[in-house]
Design a protein around this motif. Structure first.
Motif, PDB file in Angstrom:
ATOM      1  N   LEU A 187       0.828  -1.212   0.000  1.00 19.40           N
ATOM      2  CA  LEU A 187       0.000   0.000   0.000  1.00 19.40           C
ATOM      3  C   LEU A 187       0.863   1.263   0.000  1.00 19.40           C
ATOM      4  N   LYS A 188       1.926   1.258   0.767  1.00 19.60           N
ATOM      5  CA  LYS A 188       2.816   2.428   0.790  1.00 19.60           C
ATOM      6  C   LYS A 188       3.507   2.627  -0.554  1.00 19.60           C
ATOM      7  N   ALA A 189       3.889   1.534  -1.213  1.00 19.53           N
ATOM      8  CA  ALA A 189       4.519   1.635  -2.532  1.00 19.53           C
ATOM      9  C   ALA A 189       3.537   2.198  -3.555  1.00 19.53           C
ATOM     10  N   VAL A 190       2.281   1.761  -3.502  1.00 28.95           N
ATOM     11  CA  VAL A 190       1.270   2.272  -4.426  1.00 28.95           C
ATOM     12  C   VAL A 190       1.030   3.757  -4.175  1.00 28.95           C
ATOM     13  N   ILE A 191       0.943   4.153  -2.924  1.00 26.30           N
ATOM     14  CA  ILE A 191       0.744   5.569  -2.600  1.00 26.30           C
ATOM     15  C   ILE A 191       1.916   6.404  -3.104  1.00 26.30           C
ATOM     16  N   ALA A 192       3.136   5.906  -2.939  1.00 26.46           N
ATOM     17  CA  ALA A 192       4.314   6.638  -3.401  1.00 26.46           C
ATOM     18  C   ALA A 192       4.315   6.758  -4.924  1.00 26.46           C
ATOM     19  N   LEU A 193       3.948   5.711  -5.639  1.00 24.43           N
ATOM     20  CA  LEU A 193       3.908   5.766  -7.097  1.00 24.43           C
ATOM     21  C   LEU A 193       2.841   6.734  -7.597  1.00 24.43           C
ATOM     22  N   VAL A 194       1.695   6.733  -6.953  1.00 23.00           N
ATOM     23  CA  VAL A 194       0.638   7.680  -7.337  1.00 23.00           C
ATOM     24  C   VAL A 194       1.098   9.112  -7.077  1.00 23.00           C
ATOM     25  N   ALA A 195       1.751   9.337  -5.949  1.00 19.51           N
ATOM     26  CA  ALA A 195       2.249  10.676  -5.638  1.00 19.51           C
ATOM     27  C   ALA A 195       3.296  11.123  -6.649  1.00 19.51           C
ATOM     28  N   LEU A 196       4.180  10.231  -7.076  1.00 18.82           N
ATOM     29  CA  LEU A 196       5.168  10.580  -8.094  1.00 18.82           C
ATOM     30  C   LEU A 196       4.502  10.896  -9.433  1.00 18.82           C
TER      31      LEU A 196
END
Length: 53
Positions: free
Chosen positions: A21-30
């Protein structure tokens, strides 16, 4: 012993889900950051190029 092993398995599953979930959030933010930078780049005027020698 089986209760302890099942508990550690649940903890590991929870930690992996948290990591995903944290990786997905980081990718969306990027992605949002990249779109914002692209929009700003298109709207700002560019300085004239220096003449070629």
């Amino acid at each position: 012993m089986t209760g302890l092993a099942a508990g550690s398995s649940d903890v590991l599953q929870h930690l992996l889900l948290d990591l995903v979930l944290k990786a997905v959030i980081a990718l969306v933010a990027l992605g949002v950051l990249a779109l914002g930078m692209r929009a700003i780049r298109r709207r700002t005027p560019r300085p004239p190029r220096p003449p070629r020698p």
